[in-house]
Design a protein around this motif. Structure first.
Motif, PDB file in Angstrom:
ATOM      1  N   MET A 197       6.303 -18.277 -34.154  1.00  0.00           N
ATOM      2  CA  MET A 197       5.227 -17.767 -33.323  1.00  0.00           C
ATOM      3  C   MET A 197       4.811 -18.881 -32.372  1.00  0.00           C
ATOM      4  SD  MET A 197       3.184 -15.214 -32.650  1.00  0.00           S
ATOM      5  CE  MET A 197       3.573 -14.144 -34.003  1.00  0.00           C
ATOM      6  N   VAL A 198       4.589 -18.514 -31.143  1.00  0.00           N
ATOM      7  CA  VAL A 198       4.165 -19.467 -30.117  1.00  0.00           C
ATOM      8  C   VAL A 198       2.777 -19.058 -29.644  1.00  0.00           C
ATOM      9  CG1 VAL A 198       4.631 -20.323 -27.791  1.00  0.00           C
ATOM     10  CG2 VAL A 198       6.526 -19.890 -29.352  1.00  0.00           C
ATOM     11  N   GLY A 199       1.884 -20.027 -29.556  1.00  0.00           N
ATOM     12  CA  GLY A 199       0.560 -19.783 -29.007  1.00  0.00           C
ATOM     13  C   GLY A 199       0.469 -20.400 -27.628  1.00  0.00           C
ATOM     14  N   GLU A 200      -0.185 -19.675 -26.723  1.00  0.00           N
ATOM     15  CA  GLU A 200      -0.282 -20.183 -25.361  1.00  0.00           C
ATOM     16  C   GLU A 200      -1.681 -19.973 -24.815  1.00  0.00           C
ATOM     17  OE1 GLU A 200       2.312 -20.220 -21.361  1.00  0.00           O
ATOM     18  OE2 GLU A 200       2.237 -18.305 -22.390  1.00  0.00           O
ATOM     19  N   PHE A 201      -2.231 -21.057 -24.303  1.00  0.00           N
ATOM     20  CA  PHE A 201      -3.545 -21.021 -23.665  1.00  0.00           C
ATOM     21  C   PHE A 201      -3.345 -20.770 -22.176  1.00  0.00           C
ATOM     22  CE2 PHE A 201      -6.745 -23.201 -21.141  1.00  0.00           C
ATOM     23  CZ  PHE A 201      -7.896 -22.628 -21.632  1.00  0.00           C
ATOM     24  N   ASP A 202      -4.044 -19.793 -21.655  1.00  0.00           N
ATOM     25  CA  ASP A 202      -4.022 -19.501 -20.222  1.00  0.00           C
ATOM     26  C   ASP A 202      -5.447 -19.329 -19.735  1.00  0.00           C
ATOM     27  OD1 ASP A 202      -1.328 -19.420 -19.403  1.00  0.00           O
ATOM     28  OD2 ASP A 202      -1.076 -17.453 -20.307  1.00  0.00           O
ATOM     29  N   GLY A 203      -5.667 -19.768 -18.541  1.00  0.00           N
ATOM     30  CA  GLY A 203      -6.949 -19.544 -17.900  1.00  0.00           C
ATOM     31  C   GLY A 203      -6.745 -18.732 -16.636  1.00  0.00           C
ATOM     32  N   ARG A 204      -7.801 -18.256 -16.085  1.00  0.00           N
ATOM     33  CA  ARG A 204      -7.711 -17.446 -14.868  1.00  0.00           C
ATOM     34  C   ARG A 204      -7.117 -18.221 -13.703  1.00  0.00           C
ATOM     35  NH1 ARG A 204     -13.261 -13.906 -14.822  1.00  0.00           N
ATOM     36  NH2 ARG A 204     -12.806 -12.819 -16.754  1.00  0.00           N
ATOM     37  N   LEU A 205      -7.373 -19.511 -13.671  1.00  0.00           N
ATOM     38  CA  LEU A 205      -6.869 -20.336 -12.579  1.00  0.00           C
ATOM     39  C   LEU A 205      -5.346 -20.285 -12.499  1.00  0.00           C
ATOM     40  CD1 LEU A 205      -7.455 -22.379 -10.317  1.00  0.00           C
ATOM     41  CD2 LEU A 205      -7.341 -24.173 -12.032  1.00  0.00           C
ATOM     42  N   THR A 206      -4.685 -20.121 -13.640  1.00  0.00           N
ATOM     43  CA  THR A 206      -3.227 -20.096 -13.692  1.00  0.00           C
ATOM     44  C   THR A 206      -2.651 -19.041 -12.765  1.00  0.00           C
ATOM     45  OG1 THR A 206      -3.298 -20.813 -15.994  1.00  0.00           O
ATOM     46  CG2 THR A 206      -1.249 -19.814 -15.248  1.00  0.00           C
ATOM     47  N   TYR A 207      -3.316 -17.902 -12.642  1.00  0.00           N
ATOM     48  CA  TYR A 207      -2.748 -16.769 -11.908  1.00  0.00           C
ATOM     49  C   TYR A 207      -3.464 -16.444 -10.603  1.00  0.00           C
ATOM     50  CZ  TYR A 207      -0.727 -16.303 -16.478  1.00  0.00           C
ATOM     51  OH  TYR A 207      -0.071 -16.567 -17.650  1.00  0.00           O
ATOM     52  N   GLY A 208      -4.549 -17.130 -10.308  1.00  0.00           N
ATOM     53  CA  GLY A 208      -5.332 -16.814  -9.118  1.00  0.00           C
ATOM     54  C   GLY A 208      -4.725 -17.344  -7.834  1.00  0.00           C
ATOM     55  N   ALA A 209      -5.341 -16.992  -6.742  1.00  0.00           N
ATOM     56  CA  ALA A 209      -4.871 -17.414  -5.427  1.00  0.00           C
ATOM     57  C   ALA A 209      -4.901 -18.930  -5.275  1.00  0.00           C
ATOM     58  CB  ALA A 209      -5.723 -16.755  -4.341  1.00  0.00           C
ATOM     59  N   ASP A 210      -5.800 -19.603  -5.989  1.00  0.00           N
ATOM     60  CA  ASP A 210      -5.912 -21.068  -5.926  1.00  0.00           C
ATOM     61  C   ASP A 210      -5.219 -21.743  -7.103  1.00  0.00           C
ATOM     62  OD1 ASP A 210      -7.442 -20.919  -3.591  1.00  0.00           O
ATOM     63  OD2 ASP A 210      -9.305 -20.707  -4.728  1.00  0.00           O
ATOM     64  N   ASN A 211      -4.147 -21.121  -7.627  1.00  0.00           N
ATOM     65  CA  ASN A 211      -3.459 -21.685  -8.786  1.00  0.00           C
ATOM     66  C   ASN A 211      -2.869 -23.046  -8.446  1.00  0.00           C
ATOM     67  OD1 ASN A 211      -0.412 -21.458  -8.200  1.00  0.00           O
ATOM     68  ND2 ASN A 211      -1.202 -19.442  -7.645  1.00  0.00           N
ATOM     69  N   PRO A 212      -2.692 -23.903  -9.449  1.00  0.00           N
ATOM     70  CA  PRO A 212      -2.222 -25.274  -9.217  1.00  0.00           C
ATOM     71  C   PRO A 212      -0.865 -25.378  -8.530  1.00  0.00           C
ATOM     72  CG  PRO A 212      -3.060 -25.054 -11.444  1.00  0.00           C
ATOM     73  CD  PRO A 212      -3.029 -23.678 -10.853  1.00  0.00           C
ATOM     74  N   SER A 213       0.001 -24.375  -8.686  1.00  0.00           N
ATOM     75  CA  SER A 213       1.333 -24.458  -8.073  1.00  0.00           C
ATOM     76  C   SER A 213       1.289 -24.206  -6.575  1.00  0.00           C
ATOM     77  CB  SER A 213       2.282 -23.446  -8.720  1.00  0.00           C
ATOM     78  OG  SER A 213       1.947 -22.125  -8.320  1.00  0.00           O
ATOM     79  N   GLY A 214       0.251 -23.522  -6.116  1.00  0.00           N
ATOM     80  CA  GLY A 214       0.161 -23.180  -4.705  1.00  0.00           C
ATOM     81  C   GLY A 214       1.006 -21.974  -4.320  1.00  0.00           C
ATOM     82  N   LEU A 215       1.709 -21.401  -5.276  1.00  0.00           N
ATOM     83  CA  LEU A 215       2.541 -20.223  -5.015  1.00  0.00           C
ATOM     84  C   LEU A 215       1.689 -18.967  -4.997  1.00  0.00           C
ATOM     85  CD1 LEU A 215       5.492 -21.097  -7.417  1.00  0.00           C
ATOM     86  CD2 LEU A 215       5.503 -21.209  -4.917  1.00  0.00           C
ATOM     87  N   PRO A 216       2.170 -17.910  -4.329  1.00  0.00           N
ATOM     88  CA  PRO A 216       1.428 -16.643  -4.361  1.00  0.00           C
ATOM     89  C   PRO A 216       1.295 -16.153  -5.812  1.00  0.00           C
ATOM     90  CG  PRO A 216       3.194 -16.562  -2.725  1.00  0.00           C
ATOM     91  CD  PRO A 216       3.373 -17.833  -3.510  1.00  0.00           C
TER      92      PRO A 216
END
Length: 92
Positions: free
Chosen positions: A1-20
């Protein structure tokens, strides 16, 4: 089993990757598919669960994770020690 923490920032327009956001979500789905091929499953949790150990414990139990007395947080240890089941609080 894998646990993963995600926040809203990960997928928003201002995400750290700068990608759409749609590219970020698609890449995430591909990555998760790779993880699922080698793991029993993926449990996602966010800040709300991290800040509420009983809620996190319930989420992990629902995913089939067996919690032991050696759980990292005292609050999780308390959930395990008492046999308490906070499933009803996960959705709340």
């Amino acid at each position: 089993m894998v646990g993963e923490f995600d926040g809203r920032l990960t997928y928003g327009a201002d995400n750290p990757s700068g990608l759409p956001p749609e590219v970020v979500v698609y890449r995430e789905k591909l990555r998760e598919d790779r993880i699922r091929r080698v793991a029993a499953g993926v449990v996602r949790f966010g800040r709300a669960e991290l800040m509420n150990p009983p809620r996190l414990a319930a989420l992990l139990r629902q995913a089939g994770v067996v919690l032991s007395r050696s759980a990292a947080w005292p609050e999780l240890r308390a959930q395990v020690s008492t046999g308490s089941d906070a499933r009803s609080r996960v959705a709340g």
